[in-house]
Write a protein that holds these residues in place. Structure first.
Motif, mmCIF file in Angstrom:
data_model
loop_
_atom_site.group_PDB
_atom_site.id
_atom_site.type_symbol
_atom_site.label_atom_id
_atom_site.label_comp_id
_atom_site.label_asym_id
_atom_site.label_seq_id
_atom_site.Cartn_x
_atom_site.Cartn_y
_atom_site.Cartn_z
ATOM 1 N N VAL A 1 -2.817 6.369 -8.146
ATOM 2 C CA VAL A 1 -3.980 5.702 -7.550
ATOM 3 C C VAL A 1 -3.698 5.402 -6.078
ATOM 4 C CG1 VAL A 1 -5.336 3.562 -7.568
ATOM 5 C CG2 VAL A 1 -4.845 4.750 -9.706
ATOM 6 N N LEU A 2 -2.503 4.923 -5.802
ATOM 7 C CA LEU A 2 -2.132 4.620 -4.423
ATOM 8 C C LEU A 2 -2.148 5.880 -3.568
ATOM 9 C CD1 LEU A 2 -1.314 1.987 -3.042
ATOM 10 C CD2 LEU A 2 1.064 2.656 -3.344
ATOM 11 N N GLY B 1 -4.082 8.350 -3.917
ATOM 12 C CA GLY B 1 -5.456 8.759 -3.681
ATOM 13 C C GLY B 1 -6.215 7.809 -2.769
ATOM 14 N N VAL B 2 -5.864 6.530 -2.839
ATOM 15 C CA VAL B 2 -6.606 5.514 -2.093
ATOM 16 C C VAL B 2 -6.141 5.426 -0.637
ATOM 17 C CG1 VAL B 2 -6.994 3.018 -1.906
ATOM 18 C CG2 VAL B 2 -7.200 4.158 -4.112
ATOM 19 N N LEU B 3 -4.853 5.493 -0.406
ATOM 20 C CA LEU B 3 -4.348 5.320 0.962
ATOM 21 C C LEU B 3 -4.867 6.363 1.943
ATOM 22 C CD1 LEU B 3 -0.676 4.099 0.472
ATOM 23 C CD2 LEU B 3 -2.656 2.795 1.213
ATOM 24 N N CYS C 1 -7.700 7.867 1.841
ATOM 25 C CA CYS C 1 -9.113 7.542 2.068
ATOM 26 C C CYS C 1 -9.251 6.353 3.008
ATOM 27 C CB CYS C 1 -9.806 7.242 0.746
ATOM 28 S SG CYS C 1 -9.935 8.676 -0.325
ATOM 29 N N LEU C 2 -8.400 5.344 2.834
ATOM 30 C CA LEU C 2 -8.440 4.188 3.731
ATOM 31 C C LEU C 2 -8.048 4.590 5.154
ATOM 32 C CD1 LEU C 2 -6.868 1.381 1.528
ATOM 33 C CD2 LEU C 2 -9.254 1.632 2.191
#
Length: 64
Positions: A9-10, A12-14, A16-17
Motif C-alpha cells: 500500500v505504501l 502505491g500511495v507514496l 501518487c502523493l
C-alpha cells in the motif's frame, strides 16, 4: 521474499502523493509567474498602499 500488505500500500500511495505534490507546486509556480509578469506589485500591496494613502499614514518608506 514476500512483502507485507502495508509495504504494498505504501508503495502505491507514496508515488501518487509525490505526483500530486509536484503538480500542486507546478500550478503555484505558474500562477506566481503569471502574477509577477502582469504587474510590479501584488494586488494586496496596492490595496494596502491605497488604504495608507487615504488615512495619511506615514510609513518608513515615506521618511526615506
Amino acid at each position: 521474499m514476500e512483502y507485507s500488505g502495508f509495504m504494498l500500500v505504501l508503495g502505491g500511495v507514496l508515488p501518487c502523493l509525490g505526483l500530486g505534490l509536484f503538480c500542486y507546486l507546478l500550478k503555484l509556480l505558474l500562477e506566481f509567474k503569471d502574477d509577477s509578469t502582469v504587474q510590479d506589485e501584488p494586488q494586496y500591496v496596492r490595496e494596502l498602499n491605497t488604504k495608507l494613502d487615504l488615512n495619511n499614514v506615514e510609513t518608513e518608506r515615506d521618511l526615506l
